[in-house]
Scaffold this motif. Structure first.
Motif, mmCIF file in Angstrom:
data_model
loop_
_atom_site.group_PDB
_atom_site.id
_atom_site.type_symbol
_atom_site.label_atom_id
_atom_site.label_comp_id
_atom_site.label_asym_id
_atom_site.label_seq_id
_atom_site.Cartn_x
_atom_site.Cartn_y
_atom_site.Cartn_z
ATOM 1 N N ILE A 1 31.858 -49.326 -1.592
ATOM 2 C CA ILE A 1 32.124 -50.121 -0.399
ATOM 3 C C ILE A 1 30.822 -50.195 0.384
ATOM 4 C CG2 ILE A 1 33.494 -50.325 1.708
ATOM 5 C CD1 ILE A 1 35.643 -48.620 0.288
ATOM 6 N N ASN A 2 30.307 -51.404 0.552
ATOM 7 C CA ASN A 2 29.017 -51.591 1.208
ATOM 8 C C ASN A 2 29.220 -52.164 2.607
ATOM 9 O OD1 ASN A 2 26.213 -51.709 1.515
ATOM 10 N ND2 ASN A 2 26.055 -53.730 0.560
ATOM 11 N N ARG A 3 28.248 -51.923 3.452
ATOM 12 C CA ARG A 3 28.191 -52.471 4.806
ATOM 13 C C ARG A 3 29.340 -52.015 5.699
ATOM 14 N NH1 ARG A 3 25.130 -58.107 5.007
ATOM 15 N NH2 ARG A 3 24.686 -57.101 6.990
ATOM 16 N N LYS B 1 32.679 -61.919 -5.086
ATOM 17 C CA LYS B 1 32.097 -62.627 -3.943
ATOM 18 C C LYS B 1 30.581 -62.437 -3.880
ATOM 19 C CE LYS B 1 32.522 -62.748 1.078
ATOM 20 N NZ LYS B 1 32.276 -64.183 1.280
ATOM 21 N N GLY B 2 29.905 -63.462 -3.436
ATOM 22 C CA GLY B 2 28.450 -63.391 -3.317
ATOM 23 C C GLY B 2 28.000 -62.689 -2.044
ATOM 24 N N GLY B 3 26.794 -62.182 -2.081
ATOM 25 C CA GLY B 3 26.164 -61.650 -0.883
ATOM 26 C C GLY B 3 26.708 -60.335 -0.357
ATOM 27 N N VAL B 4 27.440 -59.598 -1.187
ATOM 28 C CA VAL B 4 28.004 -58.338 -0.680
ATOM 29 C C VAL B 4 27.088 -57.137 -0.937
ATOM 30 C CG1 VAL B 4 30.387 -59.150 -0.869
ATOM 31 C CG2 VAL B 4 29.362 -57.888 -2.761
ATOM 32 N N GLY B 5 26.023 -57.341 -1.723
ATOM 33 C CA GLY B 5 25.066 -56.248 -1.904
ATOM 34 C C GLY B 5 24.833 -55.786 -3.333
ATOM 35 N N LYS B 6 25.143 -56.640 -4.314
ATOM 36 C CA LYS B 6 24.934 -56.247 -5.721
ATOM 37 C C LYS B 6 23.464 -55.972 -6.019
ATOM 38 C CE LYS B 6 26.722 -60.147 -7.052
ATOM 39 N NZ LYS B 6 27.252 -60.588 -5.753
ATOM 40 N N THR B 7 22.601 -56.895 -5.584
ATOM 41 C CA THR B 7 21.186 -56.758 -5.912
ATOM 42 C C THR B 7 20.580 -55.553 -5.180
ATOM 43 O OG1 THR B 7 21.065 -59.123 -6.309
ATOM 44 C CG2 THR B 7 18.982 -57.988 -5.923
ATOM 45 N N THR B 8 20.940 -55.398 -3.929
ATOM 46 C CA THR B 8 20.472 -54.239 -3.147
ATOM 47 C C THR B 8 20.910 -52.946 -3.829
ATOM 48 O OG1 THR B 8 20.789 -55.608 -1.175
ATOM 49 C CG2 THR B 8 20.497 -53.243 -0.823
ATOM 50 N N THR B 9 22.150 -52.910 -4.263
ATOM 51 C CA THR B 9 22.684 -51.721 -4.934
ATOM 52 C C THR B 9 21.971 -51.489 -6.268
ATOM 53 O OG1 THR B 9 24.852 -52.106 -3.923
ATOM 54 C CG2 THR B 9 24.808 -50.673 -5.860
ATOM 55 N N VAL C 1 28.486 -47.211 1.499
ATOM 56 C CA VAL C 1 27.156 -47.439 2.059
ATOM 57 C C VAL C 1 27.318 -48.065 3.438
ATOM 58 C CG1 VAL C 1 24.939 -48.598 1.728
ATOM 59 C CG2 VAL C 1 26.262 -47.835 -0.272
ATOM 60 N N PRO C 2 26.788 -47.424 4.463
ATOM 61 C CA PRO C 2 26.944 -47.997 5.800
ATOM 62 C C PRO C 2 26.120 -49.261 5.984
ATOM 63 C CG PRO C 2 25.591 -46.012 5.897
ATOM 64 C CD PRO C 2 26.055 -46.149 4.477
ATOM 65 N N ASP C 3 26.550 -50.100 6.886
ATOM 66 C CA ASP C 3 25.754 -51.261 7.253
ATOM 67 C C ASP C 3 24.505 -50.743 7.961
ATOM 68 O OD1 ASP C 3 25.972 -54.316 7.475
ATOM 69 O OD2 ASP C 3 25.287 -53.703 9.458
ATOM 70 N N ASP C 4 23.373 -51.313 7.622
ATOM 71 C CA ASP C 4 22.123 -50.734 8.090
ATOM 72 C C ASP C 4 21.067 -51.826 8.279
ATOM 73 O OD1 ASP C 4 19.916 -49.195 8.586
ATOM 74 O OD2 ASP C 4 19.833 -48.267 6.597
ATOM 75 N N GLU C 5 20.667 -52.027 9.510
ATOM 76 C CA GLU C 5 19.638 -53.050 9.810
ATOM 77 C C GLU C 5 18.350 -52.788 9.046
ATOM 78 O OE1 GLU C 5 18.809 -53.057 13.932
ATOM 79 O OE2 GLU C 5 20.539 -54.310 14.442
HETATM 80 N N1 LIG Z 1 24.185 -51.841 3.571
HETATM 81 C C1 LIG Z 1 23.655 -52.972 4.056
HETATM 82 N N2 LIG Z 1 23.377 -53.088 5.374
HETATM 83 C C2 LIG Z 1 22.832 -54.225 5.860
HETATM 84 N N3 LIG Z 1 22.527 -55.298 5.125
HETATM 85 C C3 LIG Z 1 22.790 -55.252 3.805
HETATM 86 C C4 LIG Z 1 23.363 -54.090 3.201
HETATM 87 N N4 LIG Z 1 23.493 -54.346 1.870
HETATM 88 C C5 LIG Z 1 23.031 -55.595 1.669
HETATM 89 N N5 LIG Z 1 22.603 -56.146 2.817
HETATM 90 C C6 LIG Z 1 22.032 -57.490 3.007
HETATM 91 O O1 LIG Z 1 22.981 -58.438 2.567
HETATM 92 C C7 LIG Z 1 22.358 -59.534 1.950
HETATM 93 C C8 LIG Z 1 22.913 -59.742 0.553
HETATM 94 O O2 LIG Z 1 22.571 -58.630 -0.249
HETATM 95 P P1 LIG Z 1 22.313 -58.764 -1.808
HETATM 96 O O3 LIG Z 1 21.334 -59.819 -2.092
HETATM 97 O O4 LIG Z 1 22.071 -57.402 -2.326
HETATM 98 O O5 LIG Z 1 23.763 -59.257 -2.234
HETATM 99 P P2 LIG Z 1 24.217 -59.832 -3.641
HETATM 100 O O6 LIG Z 1 25.636 -59.394 -3.827
HETATM 101 O O7 LIG Z 1 23.259 -59.479 -4.693
HETATM 102 O O8 LIG Z 1 24.148 -61.398 -3.368
HETATM 103 P P3 LIG Z 1 24.310 -62.576 -4.475
HETATM 104 O O9 LIG Z 1 25.774 -62.669 -4.749
HETATM 105 O O10 LIG Z 1 23.783 -63.786 -3.772
HETATM 106 O O11 LIG Z 1 23.521 -62.170 -5.673
HETATM 107 C C9 LIG Z 1 20.869 -59.234 1.942
HETATM 108 O O12 LIG Z 1 20.280 -59.907 3.020
HETATM 109 C C10 LIG Z 1 20.811 -57.738 2.152
HETATM 110 O O13 LIG Z 1 19.634 -57.353 2.791
#
Ligand SMILES: Nc1ncnc2c1ncn2[C@@H]1O[C@H](COP(=O)(O)OP(=O)(O)OP(=O)(O)O)[C@@H](O)[C@H]1O
Ligand SMILES: [Mg+2]
Lengths: 274, 95
Positions: free
Chosen positions: A171-173, A11-19, A202-206
């Motif tokens: 497990i993110n957010r 799934k997209g947007g779950v935090g791969k790039t952030t991680t 990883v906790p959800d974090d503003e």
């Molecule tokens: N632990 C967290 N707490 C709050 N927001 C988060 C957290 N991790 C990620 N986010 C937010 O979620 C959004 C998606 O994160 P990210 O781009 O890392 O996901 P991704 O899996 O790489 O997305 P994509 O599939 O589009 O590549 C971003 O706006 C990011 O700031």
């Protein structure tokens, strides 16, 4: 020889790039020569998350086509010693790089770095196949939501079929206060379903948003609970046994009067992130 | 679960439990999902093996998957006339 670790999710947007960004920087800070590789061709993002967007000249497609060398394409992080990033192409499509290109690039990077962290695009198509092609290890990122866990399960199935054996889960957010109220699946619920070993939570974090606004990494924000969790996870990757820190205070804030009351009466909860 | 959680959790079930149960059910299906072409391939190959011994028509073979909680069953239904040898014998008798 370095370790190639691919960060994927389905799934997209779950935090791969952030991680990917935060783990790469943590590993570099620990003295490991590390490169973060963006394989999300057409949707480049790792550059902005790492604050390197103004320095991109060449990208992974140029390298795959043999137009430039890896050394010409990668970008050295100024603040973090030993941290590099190889950008994805923004203008090309996912088929511009093949599985064989990725294997070759991976092998070369492995000679030159201790850690190669590959940020995978969402989905299970060509981009995913490319991102896992060279991986020695995989980290599957999910959030505690039905659709994300379902997609993670699908990806785990595909990885097992591709004979990728070293799979770990982040497990993110997670929102501990919601878990406590029974409104969000817990770490235990998710790991029971996915049945792969848990690398961290990883906790959800503003504050993540504040960090990305500025192209800073969460690990450099001492107030970021997610940043703390990423540092803990990096230490686990390095082979340390790190127990989860005390429950995150932030999780109780803003959780409503009843929860504060409960917190007051019954003490800290036991839904430990990280 | 502590006391207040208990009091405030109406009728004992929570949305996280609902999520978990829904996930478990959908994953049973996802994990057992087979490529659509598989049933066709199975039908063709079964036909080839079975027709060595008994007379069957391709159209008669039914291949399906029946799903239960914890396992799946491949259900193959093959109506056939009689073993080939008997058919031949019968043929000679009626001649
Ligand atoms: N632990 C967290 N707490 C709050 N927001 C988060 C957290 N991790 C990620 N986010 C937010 O979620 C959004 C998606 O994160 P990210 O781009 O890392 O996901 P991704 O899996 O790489 O997305 P994509 O599939 O589009 O590549 C971003 O706006 C990011 O700031
Ligand atoms: Mg991404």
């Amino acid at each position: 020889m370095g370790r190639i670790i691919t960060i994927t999710s389905g799934k997209g947007g779950v935090g791969k790039t952030t991680t990917s960004a935060n783990l790469s920087a943590s590993l570099a800070l620990a003295g490991k020569r590390t490169i973060a590789v963006d394989t999300d061709i057409g949707l480049r993002n790792l550059d902005v998350v790492m604050g390197l967007e103004n320095r991109v000249v060449y990208d992974i497609v140029n390298v795959a086509e043999g137009a430039v060398s890896l050394e010409q394409a990668w970008i050295k992080h100024k603040r973090v010693q030993g941290l590099y990033m190889l950008p994805a192409s923004q203008s090309r499509n996912k088929n511009a790089v093949s599985v064989n290109d990725m294997k070759r690039i991976g092998q070369e990077l492995k000679q030159k770095f201790d850690y190669v962290i590959i940020d995978c695009p969402a989905g299970i198509e060509q981009g995913f196949q490319n991102a896992i092609a060279a991986a020695d290890e995989i980290i599957v990122v999910t959030t505690p939501e039905v659709s994300a866990v379902r997609d993670a399960d699908r990806v785990i199935g595909l990885l097992e079929n591709a004979s990728k054996e070293k799979l770990q889960l982040i497990i993110n957010r997670l929102k501990p206060a919601m878990v406590k109220r029974g409104e969000m699946m817990s770490t235990g619920d998710v790991t029971e379903i996915l049945a792969i070993s848990l690398l961290g939570v990883v906790p959800d974090d503003e504050k993540i948003i504040v960090s990305t606004n500025c192209g800073e990494l969460a690990i450099f924000n001492p107030a970021s609970v997610a940043g703390k969790a990423f540092k803990t996870i990096a230490r686990r990757l390095l082979g340390e046994e790190v127990v989860a820190p005390r429950p995150v205070e932030a999780s109780v804030n803003g959780a409503g009067v009843m929860n504060k009351l409960k917190h007051f009466f019954f003490g800290a909860n036991d839904t430990h992130p990280a | 679960m502590n006391l207040l959680d208990f009091i405030f959790r109406r009728n004992g079930s929570s949305s996280s439990e609902t999520a978990k149960n829904r996930l478990k059910l959908v994953l049973i299906q996802d994990r057992s999902s087979l490529p659509a072409s598989l049933l066709d391939t199975l039908r063709d190959e079964l036909l080839r093996v079975i027709s060595k011994h008994v007379k069957v028509d391709k159209g008669d073979i039914e291949v399906s998957i029946s799903r239960a909680q914890n396992y799946n069953t491949l259900v193959v239904n093959v109506p056939f006339r009689a073993p080939k040898r008997q058919l031949r014998k019968l043929a000679t008798v009626t001649e």
